[in-house]
Design a protein around this motif. Structure first.
Motif, mmCIF file in Angstrom:
data_model
loop_
_atom_site.group_PDB
_atom_site.id
_atom_site.type_symbol
_atom_site.label_atom_id
_atom_site.label_comp_id
_atom_site.label_asym_id
_atom_site.label_seq_id
_atom_site.Cartn_x
_atom_site.Cartn_y
_atom_site.Cartn_z
ATOM 1 N N LEU A 79 67.537 -45.527 20.606
ATOM 2 C CA LEU A 79 68.945 -45.375 21.008
ATOM 3 C C LEU A 79 69.731 -46.674 20.785
ATOM 4 O O LEU A 79 70.889 -46.640 20.362
ATOM 5 C CB LEU A 79 69.049 -44.959 22.486
ATOM 6 C CG LEU A 79 68.822 -43.490 22.814
ATOM 7 C CD1 LEU A 79 68.868 -43.282 24.322
ATOM 8 C CD2 LEU A 79 69.861 -42.592 22.132
ATOM 9 N N LEU A 80 69.093 -47.819 21.056
ATOM 10 C CA LEU A 80 69.762 -49.105 20.829
ATOM 11 C C LEU A 80 70.065 -49.281 19.340
ATOM 12 O O LEU A 80 71.164 -49.705 18.958
ATOM 13 C CB LEU A 80 68.900 -50.263 21.342
ATOM 14 C CG LEU A 80 69.479 -51.673 21.124
ATOM 15 C CD1 LEU A 80 70.809 -51.851 21.852
ATOM 16 C CD2 LEU A 80 68.483 -52.746 21.585
ATOM 17 N N ALA A 81 69.100 -48.908 18.498
ATOM 18 C CA ALA A 81 69.305 -49.007 17.044
ATOM 19 C C ALA A 81 70.449 -48.089 16.602
ATOM 20 O O ALA A 81 71.289 -48.471 15.781
ATOM 21 C CB ALA A 81 68.014 -48.654 16.308
ATOM 22 N N MET A 82 70.506 -46.875 17.178
ATOM 23 C CA MET A 82 71.572 -45.933 16.826
ATOM 24 C C MET A 82 72.928 -46.465 17.282
ATOM 25 O O MET A 82 73.920 -46.391 16.557
ATOM 26 C CB MET A 82 71.287 -44.564 17.446
ATOM 27 C CG MET A 82 70.125 -43.842 16.762
ATOM 28 S SD MET A 82 69.480 -42.454 17.727
ATOM 29 C CE MET A 82 70.823 -41.291 17.579
ATOM 30 N N GLU A 89 80.882 -46.042 15.291
ATOM 31 C CA GLU A 89 81.813 -44.895 15.308
ATOM 32 C C GLU A 89 81.220 -43.697 16.057
ATOM 33 O O GLU A 89 81.949 -42.833 16.535
ATOM 34 C CB GLU A 89 82.223 -44.499 13.878
ATOM 35 C CG GLU A 89 81.104 -43.991 12.977
ATOM 36 C CD GLU A 89 80.207 -45.083 12.394
ATOM 37 O OE1 GLU A 89 79.290 -44.737 11.627
ATOM 38 O OE2 GLU A 89 80.406 -46.278 12.711
ATOM 39 N N ASN A 90 79.871 -43.663 16.191
ATOM 40 C CA ASN A 90 79.230 -42.553 16.918
ATOM 41 C C ASN A 90 78.704 -42.985 18.284
ATOM 42 O O ASN A 90 77.840 -42.328 18.855
ATOM 43 C CB ASN A 90 78.066 -41.976 16.107
ATOM 44 C CG ASN A 90 78.528 -41.374 14.800
ATOM 45 O OD1 ASN A 90 79.599 -40.788 14.748
ATOM 46 N ND2 ASN A 90 77.751 -41.538 13.749
ATOM 47 N N LYS A 91 79.216 -44.112 18.781
ATOM 48 C CA LYS A 91 78.595 -44.659 19.997
ATOM 49 C C LYS A 91 78.738 -43.740 21.215
ATOM 50 O O LYS A 91 77.884 -43.734 22.082
ATOM 51 C CB LYS A 91 79.113 -46.057 20.295
ATOM 52 C CG LYS A 91 80.545 -46.135 20.752
ATOM 53 C CD LYS A 91 80.936 -47.576 21.023
ATOM 54 C CE LYS A 91 82.333 -47.638 21.619
ATOM 55 N NZ LYS A 91 82.773 -49.018 21.812
ATOM 56 N N GLU A 92 79.805 -42.921 21.253
ATOM 57 C CA GLU A 92 79.963 -41.999 22.398
ATOM 58 C C GLU A 92 78.775 -41.050 22.488
ATOM 59 O O GLU A 92 78.268 -40.786 23.565
ATOM 60 C CB GLU A 92 81.272 -41.197 22.286
ATOM 61 C CG GLU A 92 82.494 -41.900 22.852
ATOM 62 C CD GLU A 92 82.948 -43.100 22.037
ATOM 63 O OE1 GLU A 92 82.656 -43.113 20.809
ATOM 64 O OE2 GLU A 92 83.547 -44.028 22.606
ATOM 65 N N LEU A 93 78.348 -40.543 21.322
ATOM 66 C CA LEU A 93 77.182 -39.647 21.275
ATOM 67 C C LEU A 93 75.931 -40.352 21.767
ATOM 68 O O LEU A 93 75.147 -39.801 22.546
ATOM 69 C CB LEU A 93 76.943 -39.177 19.833
ATOM 70 C CG LEU A 93 77.735 -37.965 19.343
ATOM 71 C CD1 LEU A 93 77.532 -37.764 17.850
ATOM 72 C CD2 LEU A 93 77.324 -36.717 20.124
#
Length: 293
Positions: free
Chosen positions: A77-80, A86-90
């Motif tokens: 999750l940290l890598a994502m 731009e997708n941090k909310e997800l």
């Protein structure tokens, strides 16, 4: 964190490399024999967090699959989060699902990653919700960082005392002590400098150690020495955001142009606080940098 008196700590060197910013060294020396199942998961977390620190987000996302242990899912999750702002909310929504799970939510690695992400978001109260209970040296060290960001060095000092009671010589205890000394300033800067100096005598030089020493030098007005240390750090890692940001500040103090370092920082780390400040204060860049230093 390994429990005290539980036999040899097989991951000591690996952990140390990670804490001091010797990320490639941590990765290269991670094939350790005779590890327990628990140690294997911790080892893998440290290796993947090292890859994240080197910016290899996709490798981490690709290698950690659905079947991996909970701590590894947290690292993924940290890598994502870092790989696609731009997708941090997800990503944050997934993180909150993990945190709401009664068993997974209490896992120290999930709490650590949650604290790290919310610290990044500058949502300090949300970060503390997950980290304040401590329980590992990593969590206490993160608490010190959060409290320093909140300008609450009194609370940071309480966390540091807990760490000192557990293990005064622990690398994280020493690092946290240096961070707090830098935050308090004044005569404490010299103490912080000595901690980084001690690291540089005991361990291979890393950007993290060099930047630590350089920031102390800048606080003490020794900009020439700081510049030498920072250029050495730049040789080790030309894209390190802290090195570039510190060189921007240092260059202005020694009367040199800082525009090249700022351009590099903008390219490699557009989200960096100094880049944002410079953008909002193009006309008054000097003042923005002074407040940063």
């Amino acid at each position: 964190m390994a429990s005290m008196g539980a036999g040899p700590d097989h991951l000591f060197n690996l952990r140390n490399n990670f804490y001091l910013g010797a990320y490639q060294s941590a990765i290269n020396n991670s094939e350790i024999p005779n590890l327990s199942e628990e140690d294997i998961v911790e080892r893998d977390c440290l290796v993947y967090r090292s890859y994240i620190a080197l910016g290899s987000y996709q490798l981490v996302i690709g290698e950690i699959n659905e079947a991996a242990a909970t701590p590894l899912q947290a690292v993924k999750l940290l890598a994502m989060y870092l790989s696609s702002p731009e997708n941090k909310e997800l990503t944050i929504a997934s993180l909150k699902e993990w945190l709401a799970d009664p068993t997974a939510g209490n896992n120290p690695t999930i709490r650590l990653i949650a604290g790290t992400i919310f610290l990044h978001e500058e949502d300090y109260n949300e970060a503390l919700k997950h980290t304040h209970a401590g329980g590992t040296m990593d969590l206490h060290a993160l608490n010190v960082q959060i409290f320093i960001k909140m300008h609450r060095s009194d609370y940071a000092e309480k966390q540091l005392r807990v760490m000192q009671q557990v293990d005064e010589d622990h690398t994280l205890t020493q690092l946290a002590s240096a961070w707090l000394n830098l935050a308090v300033g004044g005569s404490k800067i010299q103490e912080a400098y000595l901690i980084f100096q001690d690291f540089s005598e005991k361990y291979p030089m890393t950007s993290l150690i060099l930047n630590g020493k350089a920031v102390c030098c800048m606080h003490m007005g020794n900009f020439e020495e700081a510049e030498t240390l920072l250029l050495e750090a730049l040789n080790k890692d030309a894209k390190d955001p802290e090195t570039l940001a510190n060189l921007v500040v240092c260059s202005l103090h020694v009367g040199k142009s800082s525009s090249r370092y700022l351009s590099q920082l903008k390219l490699s780390h557009p989200e960096h606080v100094l880049v944002k400040r410079a953008a909002s204060a193009e006309d008054n860049f000097e003042r923005a940098v002074q407040t940063f230093a």
